[in-house]
Design an enzyme around this catalytic site. Structure first.
Site, PDB file in Angstrom:
ATOM      1  N   GLN A  74      -8.267  -4.916   8.652  1.00 18.16           N
ATOM      2  CA  GLN A  74      -7.213  -4.578   9.616  1.00 18.16           C
ATOM      3  C   GLN A  74      -7.616  -3.404  10.506  1.00 18.16           C
ATOM      4  OE1 GLN A  74      -2.935  -5.179   8.375  1.00 18.16           O
ATOM      5  NE2 GLN A  74      -3.820  -4.929   6.341  1.00 18.16           N
ATOM      6  N   ASP A  82      -3.450   7.559   4.181  1.00 19.16           N
ATOM      7  CA  ASP A  82      -2.975   6.207   4.476  1.00 19.16           C
ATOM      8  C   ASP A  82      -3.740   5.651   5.681  1.00 19.16           C
ATOM      9  OD1 ASP A  82      -1.458   3.926   4.427  1.00 19.16           O
ATOM     10  OD2 ASP A  82       0.314   4.814   5.360  1.00 19.16           O
ATOM     11  N   GLU A  83      -3.864   4.320   5.761  1.00 19.98           N
ATOM     12  CA  GLU A  83      -4.533   3.642   6.898  1.00 19.98           C
ATOM     13  C   GLU A  83      -5.914   4.253   7.168  1.00 19.98           C
ATOM     14  OE1 GLU A  83      -3.308   1.004   7.904  1.00 19.98           O
ATOM     15  OE2 GLU A  83      -1.133   1.053   8.066  1.00 19.98           O
ATOM     16  N   LYS A 124       0.815  -1.216   0.000  1.00 22.21           N
ATOM     17  CA  LYS A 124       0.000   0.000   0.000  1.00 22.21           C
ATOM     18  C   LYS A 124       0.852   1.272   0.000  1.00 22.21           C
ATOM     19  CE  LYS A 124      -0.639   0.262   5.016  1.00 22.21           C
ATOM     20  NZ  LYS A 124       0.181   1.478   5.154  1.00 22.21           N
ATOM     21  N   THR A 125       1.965   1.256   0.752  1.00 24.27           N
ATOM     22  CA  THR A 125       2.823   2.444   0.774  1.00 24.27           C
ATOM     23  C   THR A 125       3.425   2.695  -0.605  1.00 24.27           C
ATOM     24  OG1 THR A 125       3.361   1.998   3.092  1.00 24.27           O
ATOM     25  CG2 THR A 125       4.781   3.542   1.919  1.00 24.27           C
ATOM     26  N   ARG A 145       1.402 -11.302  10.053  1.00 24.84           N
ATOM     27  CA  ARG A 145       2.737 -10.755  10.342  1.00 24.84           C
ATOM     28  C   ARG A 145       3.822 -11.773   9.960  1.00 24.84           C
ATOM     29  NH1 ARG A 145       1.445  -6.409   9.452  1.00 24.84           N
ATOM     30  NH2 ARG A 145      -0.502  -7.437   8.933  1.00 24.84           N
TER      31      ARG A 145
END
Length: 721
Positions: free
Chosen positions: A251, A220-221, A35-36, A606
């Site tokens: 998330q 973002d997020e 995503k970044t 993770r």
């Protein structure tokens, strides 16, 4: 125009998001899907291909670290300075707006920003000024209440009185706090966001200026935004359809601190011309881990729907370990970590993830016992936590009245009306008379120089310590600690916080009771030191061993909430039991249960190469022995993706998570079934079972005095009778 540097490294979905025409867009970015990268390359595309001025781009993130990374990657990609881009956190951007328009925001130009600790100190002073008892109205609860109102965009004047006495008092404090901050030019973190929203809402010229300036707004997020954050994003982009958000409804794990998963769903209604692009290719985890994670999260309702996949192969099966108890669970995890290190892996490749901070103690203890460096990410080691230090200070003071450090720590914890002036007087007397603070307190009382209220409070504190000393004299160590944390008022203090932090502190105190129960008193030292002194020495040594620095190669311990955004080659997701994970409170609340499931999904994703899931068949939880069922999240993983792992062997066939049981076998041992043995703490008993080998060998013994117990032979000292 050569755009290869911008799009060549992207997959099809990423490229579609980066090169899409300017419009409202929701990029649904799964864990590990880049995503970044999409945000950075989208901004680069707009600057280089669409000709958007860097001056006209706003990008909002949640951490300074993320903002710095984004700025650096844009500079590297375009070989330009990102100085003109407004890239920062919500609070940072809000602060920048308020500094530029302080007058329109009804703030002095020299307004001061308070961090959380500054805000708490202001609230404490305010309560003192209002003559409000902190024990009845804990400052941290008031802080939480005020910030929660502001996060929803609610001023004190907007609050509707319900007739509830408690609510009315909180509202009085909120009003007084607002007046104090306005007079003093103070702005807390929540106020930054609320005041920035009001600045745009109430000043048409300011709003129009920034709507015209920011041609493109990126977030973002997005799933972590709260009510007020989304409100000022909507103001900035009203009628423009230029809001580009990246988020993942799967998330969203911060509902407890105000994040609104509903914002993702509302976005589609508020921006009807929007486009949704899903990033589902994962670059982090193996196919098996992704398949299991997908299956777990599909049990949540109302999802926007996506399925992570990878072209990197399935990898190993997920390992499931059914521990006998929490100690066995910690032995197993540390044993596997050490095995991976011995095979050439790094300590930092390993992460232990848990639902509650209180769970860290067992793992810390075992890691230290084996000399394995570790760090508690985003938190304190167990014996370094304030609530644990407070409880141990009471225990020390009861054992030794001349312990000045412990006396000072707890004389006003919980608050009992003994002010700083009285404590200073005690210090002066202690210094001048060369006596302890305890003796100085008695002298100060006899001088009758304090007010009647302060004198009575000090007498009450001394009597509390004396009475506690008598009450616990004949009790077992764990009962001593349990009585102290309750009678001292520490449990009540944290119950009154009415926040997750308060619950966490109580869990930690209950884990301290558990630590005392499991403490092995060395009888050989009985003549030198008593059991209490030995336990206090043990706690001091545990707290005194400095943990590794973040830059060092060390095992990572953290809560699942702290793990978001991180990745590790090998992950141990522990404590997967009903009542612990998911928590007891969430079982009866569908919304909270779904957030717990999202938390499990975050934890599982993770892991890059190997994922271990563990649960205990018995666990001391909240001060009592429990026999929990395996977590429902385990039952949601297809059996063919799991393999049962035993301490010294692996069952390669797939197993059901619910049916998985630890291996039961008799190993080579120096002890025999039916043998009579003696234990320093539990007395005489008979060996019923022997399991494991080497460092993991353990025995089940029926003791005459305390009944049946399992003991690890590496730690238990048994004498054969």
């Amino acid at each position: 125009m050569d755009v290869t540097t911008i799009i060549n490294s992207l997959n099809d979905a990423q490229r579609q998001a980066v090169t899409a025409p300017s419009q409202a867009m929701l990029v649904l970015a799964g864990a590990g899907s880049g995503k970044t990268r999409v945000l950075v390359h989208r901004i680069a595309w707009q600057i280089k291909v669409e000709g958007v001025s860097p001056h006209s781009i706003l990008a909002v993130t949640f951490t300074n670290k993320a903002a710095k990374e984004m700025r650096g990657r844009i500079e590297d990609l375009l070989s330009i300075s990102a100085h003109n881009l407004w890239i920062g956190t919500f609070h940072g951007i809000a602060h920048r707006l308020l500094r530029r328009h302080a007058q329109q925001a009804r703030l002095p130009e020299t307004f001061q920003v308070m961090d959380s600790s500054d805000q708490l100190r202001v609230i404490k002073r305010l309560l003192n000024t209002l003559n409000i008892d902190e024990k009845q109205w804990p400052p941290k609860e008031i802080q939480w209440y005020i910030n929660a109102q502001k996060d929803e965009g609610i001023r004190a004047k907007h609050c509707v009185e319900t007739g509830d006495t408690h609510e009315r008092q909180r509202l009085i404090i909120y009003k007084a706090y607002e007046e104090l901050c306005d007079r003093s030019g103070l702005v807390d973190f929540a106020e930054l966001l609320l005041r920035a929203h009001e600045l745009l809402r109430d000043n048409a010229d300011v709003l129009e200026f920034y709507q015209q300036r920011f041609k493109q707004v990126h977030v973002d997020e997005f799933q972590d935004t709260n009510t007020i954050q989304y409100a000022w994003l909507r103001l900035l982009t009203d009628g423009k359809d230029n809001l580009f958000v990246v988020g993942d409804d799967d998330q969203s794990i911060y509902g407890w601190r105000g994040a609104k998963i509903e914002n993702i769903y509302s976005f589609q209604r508020h921006y009807p011309n929007h486009q949704v692009i899903k990033l589902e290719q994962n670059y982090r985890s193996t196919g098996t881990i992704l398949k299991a994670s997908n299956k777990v999260i599909t049990n949540n309702s109302g999802r926007m729907g996506k399925e992570l996949w990878t072209d990197a192969g399935d990898g190993d099966l997920i390992s499931l370990y059914a521990a006998f108890n929490e100690q066995d669970e910690a032995y197993f995890v540390v044993d596997r970590i050490r095995a991976s290190i011995n095979e050439g892996g790094l300590r930092s490749d390993n992460a232990i993830l848990y639902r509650s901070n209180a769970q860290s103690r067992q793992f810390e203890e075992k890691l230290m016992a084996t000399g394995t460096p570790y760090i508690v990410y985003g938190g304190l080691r167990f014996f370094d936590r304030a609530e644990i230090k407070n409880a141990l200070a009471y225990l020390r003071l009861i054992a030794n009245r001349d312990d000045d450090a412990s006396f000072e720590r707890v004389i006003n914890t919980p608050t009992r009306g003994i002010g700083a002036k009285a404590v200073d007087e005690m210090r002066n007397i202690a210094r001048d008379q060369s006596v302890s603070l305890w003796a100085a307190a008695i002298l100060l009382i006899n001088q009758r120089s304090m007010s009647a209220r302060a004198t009575n409070a000090l007498i009450g504190f001394l009597e509390l310590i004396k009475s506690l000393s008598k009450e616990v004299e004949e009790l077992a160590l764990d009962e001593k600690v349990k009585r102290i944390v309750h009678k001292s008022g520490l449990i009540a203090l944290y119950q009154n916080e009415k926040m997750d932090k308060g619950e966490e502190k109580i869990e930690n105190l209950e884990e301290l009771v558990n630590a005392a129960k499991l403490f092995e008193f060395d009888k050989d030292n009985e003549e030198k030191l008593g059991e209490v002194d030995m336990f206090l020495s043990y706690a001091a040594l545990e707290a005194g061993v400095s943990q590794s620095e973040e830059s060092e190669d060390c095992v990572q311990l953290m809560t699942l909430h702290s793990a978001k955004g991180l990745e590790f080659k090998q992950v141990f997701l522990v404590g997967l039991e009903e009542g612990l994970f998911p928590s007891q409170q969430s079982v009866v609340d569908t919304g909270r249960l779904e957030e717990e499931r999202r938390l499990c999904y975050v934890g599982m994703t993770r892991a890059m190469q190997q994922l271990y899931l563990t649960y205990a068949e018995s666990r001391r939880l909240y001060g009592r022995e429990t026999y929990p069922r395996p977590s429902r999240f385990l039952r949601e993983i297809p059996a063919e993706l799991l393999q049962e792992v035993r301490m010294r062997a692996t069952v390669s066939r797939p197993v059901s998570a619910v049916q998985a049981k630890p291996a039961m076998f008799q190993a080579q041992s120096n002890y025999k079934l039916g043998q009579r043995v003696h234990h320093a703490k539990f007395g005489e008993g008979v060996i019923l079972q022997i399991e494991g080998e080497g460092a993991q060998e353990r025995v089940e013994i029926n003791f005459k005095q305390v009944g049946v117990k399992w003991l690890m032979l590496a730690y238990a000292k048994l004498d054969v009778l």
